[in-house]
Design an enzyme around this catalytic site. Sequence first.
Site, PDB file in Angstrom:
ATOM      1  N   ASP A  38      -6.953  -4.558   8.778  1.00 45.29           N
ATOM      2  CA  ASP A  38      -6.602  -4.160   7.418  1.00 45.29           C
ATOM      3  C   ASP A  38      -7.809  -3.497   6.751  1.00 45.29           C
ATOM      4  O   ASP A  38      -8.952  -3.935   6.940  1.00 45.29           O
ATOM      5  CB  ASP A  38      -6.187  -5.407   6.626  1.00 45.29           C
ATOM      6  CG  ASP A  38      -5.664  -5.068   5.246  1.00 45.29           C
ATOM      7  OD1 ASP A  38      -4.497  -5.341   4.996  1.00 45.29           O
ATOM      8  OD2 ASP A  38      -6.420  -4.526   4.411  1.00 45.29           O
ATOM      9  N   HIS A  80      -0.006  -6.820   2.418  1.00 39.55           N
ATOM     10  CA  HIS A  80      -0.861  -6.449   3.554  1.00 39.55           C
ATOM     11  C   HIS A  80      -0.299  -7.038   4.851  1.00 39.55           C
ATOM     12  O   HIS A  80      -0.336  -6.404   5.894  1.00 39.55           O
ATOM     13  CB  HIS A  80      -2.298  -6.950   3.317  1.00 39.55           C
ATOM     14  CG  HIS A  80      -2.956  -6.247   2.166  1.00 39.55           C
ATOM     15  ND1 HIS A  80      -3.919  -5.293   2.325  1.00 39.55           N
ATOM     16  CD2 HIS A  80      -2.746  -6.343   0.828  1.00 39.55           C
ATOM     17  CE1 HIS A  80      -4.290  -4.823   1.144  1.00 39.55           C
ATOM     18  NE2 HIS A  80      -3.595  -5.461   0.218  1.00 39.55           N
ATOM     19  N   TRP A 129       2.774  -0.005  -2.766  1.00 40.55           N
ATOM     20  CA  TRP A 129       3.003   1.010  -1.722  1.00 40.55           C
ATOM     21  C   TRP A 129       4.122   0.594  -0.756  1.00 40.55           C
ATOM     22  O   TRP A 129       4.902   1.433  -0.301  1.00 40.55           O
ATOM     23  CB  TRP A 129       1.702   1.320  -0.976  1.00 40.55           C
ATOM     24  CG  TRP A 129       1.868   2.417   0.033  1.00 40.55           C
ATOM     25  CD1 TRP A 129       1.596   2.349   1.360  1.00 40.55           C
ATOM     26  CD2 TRP A 129       2.350   3.753  -0.203  1.00 40.55           C
ATOM     27  NE1 TRP A 129       1.872   3.551   1.967  1.00 40.55           N
ATOM     28  CE2 TRP A 129       2.349   4.425   1.032  1.00 40.55           C
ATOM     29  CE3 TRP A 129       2.815   4.440  -1.330  1.00 40.55           C
ATOM     30  CZ2 TRP A 129       2.768   5.759   1.179  1.00 40.55           C
ATOM     31  CZ3 TRP A 129       3.233   5.772  -1.190  1.00 40.55           C
ATOM     32  CH2 TRP A 129       3.208   6.411   0.049  1.00 40.55           C
TER      33      TRP A 129
HETATM   34  C1  UDX Z   1      -0.090  -4.724  -3.443  1.00 42.99           C
HETATM   35  C2  UDX Z   1      -0.198  -3.228  -3.892  1.00 42.99           C
HETATM   36  O1  UDX Z   1       0.414  -2.915  -5.077  1.00 42.99           O
HETATM   37  C3  UDX Z   1       0.182  -2.335  -2.772  1.00 42.99           C
HETATM   38  O2  UDX Z   1       0.282  -1.003  -3.162  1.00 42.99           O
HETATM   39  C4  UDX Z   1      -0.871  -2.532  -1.763  1.00 42.99           C
HETATM   40  O3  UDX Z   1      -0.883  -1.583  -0.782  1.00 42.99           O
HETATM   41  C5  UDX Z   1      -0.734  -3.945  -1.248  1.00 42.99           C
HETATM   42  O4  UDX Z   1      -0.956  -4.837  -2.317  1.00 42.99           O
HETATM   43  P1  UDX Z   1       2.317  -5.862  -3.824  1.00 42.99           P
HETATM   44  O5  UDX Z   1       2.007  -5.869  -5.266  1.00 42.99           O
HETATM   45  O6  UDX Z   1       2.663  -7.122  -3.203  1.00 42.99           O
HETATM   46  O7  UDX Z   1       1.158  -5.162  -2.998  1.00 42.99           O
HETATM   47  O8  UDX Z   1       3.538  -4.832  -3.666  1.00 42.99           O
HETATM   48  P2  UDX Z   1       4.159  -4.124  -2.413  1.00 42.99           P
HETATM   49  O9  UDX Z   1       3.173  -3.249  -1.740  1.00 42.99           O
HETATM   50  O10 UDX Z   1       5.383  -3.461  -2.891  1.00 42.99           O
HETATM   51  O11 UDX Z   1       4.528  -5.297  -1.406  1.00 42.99           O
HETATM   52  C6  UDX Z   1       5.434  -6.310  -1.690  1.00 42.99           C
HETATM   53  C7  UDX Z   1       6.172  -6.680  -0.436  1.00 42.99           C
HETATM   54  O12 UDX Z   1       6.868  -7.883  -0.694  1.00 42.99           O
HETATM   55  C8  UDX Z   1       7.193  -5.639   0.004  1.00 42.99           C
HETATM   56  O13 UDX Z   1       7.100  -5.421   1.386  1.00 42.99           O
HETATM   57  C9  UDX Z   1       8.530  -6.271  -0.336  1.00 42.99           C
HETATM   58  O14 UDX Z   1       9.570  -5.972   0.572  1.00 42.99           O
HETATM   59  C10 UDX Z   1       8.222  -7.731  -0.321  1.00 42.99           C
HETATM   60  N1  UDX Z   1       9.089  -8.484  -1.253  1.00 42.99           N
HETATM   61  C11 UDX Z   1       8.950  -8.330  -2.592  1.00 42.99           C
HETATM   62  C12 UDX Z   1      10.031  -9.332  -0.753  1.00 42.99           C
HETATM   63  O15 UDX Z   1      10.184  -9.444   0.470  1.00 42.99           O
HETATM   64  N2  UDX Z   1      10.806 -10.025  -1.606  1.00 42.99           N
HETATM   65  C13 UDX Z   1      10.715  -9.920  -2.934  1.00 42.99           C
HETATM   66  O16 UDX Z   1      11.461 -10.617  -3.633  1.00 42.99           O
HETATM   67  C14 UDX Z   1       9.747  -9.043  -3.464  1.00 42.99           C
END
Ligand code: UDX
Length: 453
Positions: free
Chosen positions: A109, A19, A349
């Site tokens: 948000d 988020h 997402w």
């Molecule tokens: C969750 C949901 O799955 C997502 O769809 C929702 O909208 C927000 O909450 P999350 O499980 O954290 O999010 O996944 P994601 O939405 O993919 O966000 C992860 C973020 O962390 C991405 O922006 C990614 O670039 C970042 N990340 C992940 C890193 O910077 N480093 C890493 O090693 C792994």
Amino acid sequence: MQNQRGVHVLVVIYPAQGHINPLIQFAKRLASKGVKVTVATTPYTIKSIHANTISIEPISDGFDEGGFKQASSLETYLESFKTVGSTTLAELIVKFNNSGTPVSCIVYDSLLSWALDVAKEFGIYAAMLLTNSASVCSLYWQINQGRLTLPMKQEALAAPMPGLPSLGFSDLPSFLTQPAKHYAYLSLILDNTGALDKNDWVFCNSFEELERELVKALMGLWPVEMIGPLVPSFYLDHQIEGDTSYGASLWKQDKDQCLKWLDSKPLKSVVYVSFGSMSSICSKQFEEIAWGLKASNMPFLWVAKEFKDEQLLEFTDSVGERGLFVTWCNQLEVLAHQAVGCFVTHCGWNSTLEGLSLGVPMVCVPQWSDQPTNAKFLADVWKVGVRTKKDEGIVTREELEKCLREVMVGERNEEIKSNASKWKEHAKRAVSIGGSSDRKIDEFIAELGKSKD
Ligand code: UDX
């Protein structure tokens, strides 16, 4: 860059990585267009934000030392954030109003819908920012409106709205298939979707080309605008100089180690594996993924933040230099690296948009929340990857190896790569100057210059 005199946007952020990233990026986009932007979030999140074009101010969730982890339950946390957050947000607005920089608009948000009430109290503009796809939000909205009912049935939903494909049970968000298990999130989301039409804008971190038909169907129902992908502009259009990260990481990154290791690998040979910030896979699933990767013979970089050294050691010894484990990385830098050929993703997402925006073919291993629906779109609508099948809730090593081969070297390899490049171009065009998302942001700023009646 024009100075947007008198316009001051307050961006209110929910403190979870998935988020923080899109909201910070939106704040940076506005600032790059000359808007005064202040980000408001919890004190312990502020420590992790490094973005010099925006100011940051604290608001409280009632747990100023450690946030969510200090609360006895998710329900307690959300309730506390609503009560204490509303008061501290109102105090912050009064402070700005008294210091000659009044707030024109709150962008918040979608998990923080109480911010809408605060905006209404002050008579200022309000915009909700959706951190899921428009497709997923439209499903929640249809439940809220009674167009779909819970619990969802096992049979497929035949095209529930124009722009949505037929969805099978396993394609639905887990909040809808297991409503009792996710009661706290679900009731919050359903409340919020009920308030969509009360906002001046509903911004979606997506872009027109990606969900065009659906957005047409939603217009008139809510004031929806597609303003994404909210991915640092360096990777798409270079509009903001040096914008190579979101500027807010809750974990420490192993930056140099990853890039050095990737530099040593051949073009498009590496499988990058990450399950995002909130999902954690069980030991059995870890093992199956590990042995599937080993059997594929492909080099891999795996963000495995939850696993203990003993479990990793046995496996890392057996794969040697071919595998690198890190606890966190700059995912964008990794996805943009020329050595990366495939992204094994949980389909959060943000990860979905990042993979699409950087043109990386994907193997989808969805876990919960909106991820099954995102996986459906990635595999069957945008056709940039394949989705793994589960056997008693687990993706087996054989299944993972099969999917990796299909994406990296199989018959569909060229088709998938060509679709991935096509979506990369569309994403870039949407946020470039004059692109569909960029125009929406400009229109928003222009509207803020007028006084709200
Ligand atoms: C969750 C949901 O799955 C997502 O769809 C929702 O909208 C927000 O909450 P999350 O499980 O954290 O999010 O996944 P994601 O939405 O993919 O966000 C992860 C973020 O962390 C991405 O922006 C990614 O670039 C970042 N990340 C992940 C890193 O910077 N480093 C890493 O090693 C792994």
